[in-house]
Design a protein around this motif. Structure first.
Motif, mmCIF file in Angstrom:
data_model
loop_
_atom_site.group_PDB
_atom_site.id
_atom_site.type_symbol
_atom_site.label_atom_id
_atom_site.label_comp_id
_atom_site.label_asym_id
_atom_site.label_seq_id
_atom_site.Cartn_x
_atom_site.Cartn_y
_atom_site.Cartn_z
ATOM 1 N N GLU A 1 0.848 -1.010 -0.133
ATOM 2 C CA GLU A 1 -0.474 0.361 -0.060
ATOM 3 C C GLU A 1 0.840 1.574 -0.353
ATOM 4 O O GLU A 1 0.432 2.036 0.771
ATOM 5 C CB GLU A 1 -1.339 -0.047 1.377
ATOM 6 N N LEU A 2 2.140 1.001 -0.656
ATOM 7 C CA LEU A 2 3.277 2.164 -0.837
ATOM 8 C C LEU A 2 2.433 2.712 -2.339
ATOM 9 O O LEU A 2 2.583 1.570 -3.494
ATOM 10 C CB LEU A 2 3.862 2.028 -0.605
ATOM 11 N N ASP A 3 2.993 4.203 -2.385
ATOM 12 C CA ASP A 3 3.221 4.523 -4.215
ATOM 13 C C ASP A 3 4.718 4.991 -4.419
ATOM 14 O O ASP A 3 4.818 5.562 -3.777
ATOM 15 C CB ASP A 3 1.990 5.206 -5.068
ATOM 16 N N ARG A 4 5.164 5.100 -5.898
ATOM 17 C CA ARG A 4 6.598 5.490 -5.666
ATOM 18 C C ARG A 4 6.459 7.432 -5.590
ATOM 19 O O ARG A 4 7.471 7.689 -5.213
ATOM 20 C CB ARG A 4 6.431 5.194 -7.774
ATOM 21 N N SER A 5 5.062 8.062 -5.475
ATOM 22 C CA SER A 5 5.794 9.681 -4.838
ATOM 23 C C SER A 5 6.314 9.260 -3.424
ATOM 24 O O SER A 5 6.005 10.509 -2.896
ATOM 25 C CB SER A 5 4.170 9.863 -4.849
ATOM 26 N N GLN A 6 5.848 8.056 -2.146
ATOM 27 C CA GLN A 6 5.993 8.102 -1.263
ATOM 28 C C GLN A 6 8.210 8.091 -1.311
ATOM 29 O O GLN A 6 8.329 7.653 -0.088
ATOM 30 C CB GLN A 6 5.541 7.549 -0.143
ATOM 31 N N VAL A 7 8.474 7.023 -1.954
ATOM 32 C CA VAL A 7 9.690 6.390 -2.391
ATOM 33 C C VAL A 7 10.385 7.569 -2.844
ATOM 34 O O VAL A 7 10.271 7.537 -3.850
ATOM 35 C CB VAL A 7 9.186 4.900 -3.014
ATOM 36 N N TYR A 8 11.979 7.634 -2.310
ATOM 37 C CA TYR A 8 12.567 8.218 -3.772
ATOM 38 C C TYR A 8 13.517 7.209 -3.487
ATOM 39 O O TYR A 8 14.891 6.537 -2.857
ATOM 40 C CB TYR A 8 13.046 9.580 -3.003
ATOM 41 N N ILE A 9 14.357 7.023 -4.900
ATOM 42 C CA ILE A 9 15.617 5.499 -5.106
ATOM 43 C C ILE A 9 16.749 6.877 -5.586
ATOM 44 O O ILE A 9 16.952 7.422 -6.350
ATOM 45 C CB ILE A 9 14.827 5.039 -6.279
ATOM 46 N N ALA A 10 17.587 6.274 -5.503
ATOM 47 C CA ALA A 10 18.970 6.892 -5.746
ATOM 48 C C ALA A 10 19.902 5.604 -5.336
ATOM 49 O O ALA A 10 19.610 4.530 -4.563
ATOM 50 C CB ALA A 10 19.253 8.566 -4.580
ATOM 51 N N ASN A 11 21.035 6.023 -6.265
ATOM 52 C CA ASN A 11 22.013 4.629 -6.108
ATOM 53 C C ASN A 11 23.413 5.326 -5.829
ATOM 54 O O ASN A 11 23.900 6.804 -5.915
ATOM 55 C CB ASN A 11 22.155 4.285 -8.228
ATOM 56 N N ILE A 12 24.095 4.471 -5.223
ATOM 57 C CA ILE A 12 25.481 4.770 -4.805
ATOM 58 C C ILE A 12 26.470 5.145 -5.835
ATOM 59 O O ILE A 12 27.052 6.071 -5.629
ATOM 60 C CB ILE A 12 26.323 3.494 -3.884
ATOM 61 N N VAL A 13 26.732 4.669 -6.857
ATOM 62 C CA VAL A 13 26.721 4.650 -7.825
ATOM 63 C C VAL A 13 26.026 5.408 -9.036
ATOM 64 O O VAL A 13 25.252 5.300 -8.940
ATOM 65 C CB VAL A 13 27.735 4.103 -8.344
ATOM 66 N N LYS A 14 26.688 6.260 -10.014
ATOM 67 C CA LYS A 14 25.706 6.718 -10.708
ATOM 68 C C LYS A 14 25.413 6.147 -12.583
ATOM 69 O O LYS A 14 24.493 6.777 -12.932
ATOM 70 C CB LYS A 14 25.888 8.203 -11.376
ATOM 71 N N SER A 15 26.295 5.188 -12.762
ATOM 72 C CA SER A 15 26.397 4.323 -13.516
ATOM 73 C C SER A 15 26.510 3.406 -12.824
ATOM 74 O O SER A 15 27.488 2.767 -12.918
ATOM 75 C CB SER A 15 27.405 4.770 -14.619
ATOM 76 N N ARG A 16 26.446 2.150 -14.031
ATOM 77 C CA ARG A 16 26.374 0.864 -13.592
ATOM 78 C C ARG A 16 27.866 0.032 -14.398
ATOM 79 O O ARG A 16 28.618 1.025 -15.327
ATOM 80 C CB ARG A 16 25.488 -0.081 -14.712
#
Length: 120
Positions: free
Chosen positions: A7-22
């Motif tokens: 019962e969560l949606d993407r507006s409640q979650v911020y996704i960030a990565n440690i490195v900015k490219s794989r």
């Protein structure tokens, strides 16, 4: 999708990565790659100012929770630091490789959803 299941949606979650490219060959990022990208991630955290930080996988947990983090043993445990609560769960790619970890990930996600609702 896992967010909808809790019962969560993407507006409640911020996704960030440690490195900015794989990294090449989908390998783990090297320490110098993580260090080079960290200032960007730190600034993202300052701007978003989350109450909860969920590390997806061991690499992120090693940066934010403990340099010796053991995802198999410590996943789902919470620590409080700098006004935020931190935890780590198995990386989604790890769950695809090893379906036996999915029940643990499901339990961890239930607790994350509970805490998110508590902090609204």
């Amino acid at each position: 999708d896992m967010l909808a299941m809790f019962e969560l949606d993407r507006s409640q979650v911020y996704i960030a990565n440690i490195v900015k490219s794989r990294p090449p060959g989908n390998r783990d990022p090297l320490p110098e790659e993580r260090d080079a990208c960290y200032p960007w991630l730190k600034q993202q955290l300052e701007l978003v100012d989350p109450k909860l930080v969920v590390c997806l996988g061991r690499i992120a947990a090693m940066r934010f929770i403990d340099p010796n983090y053991r995802i198999s043993q410590q996943h789902g445990q919470w620590i409080e630091r700098d006004g935020r609560a931190y935890t780590a769960i198995f990386h989604p790619a790890a769950l695809l490789r090893d379906p036996r970890r999915r029940p643990d990930a499901f339990d961890d996600m239930k607790e994350i959803a509970r805490r998110l609702k508590e902090n609204r």
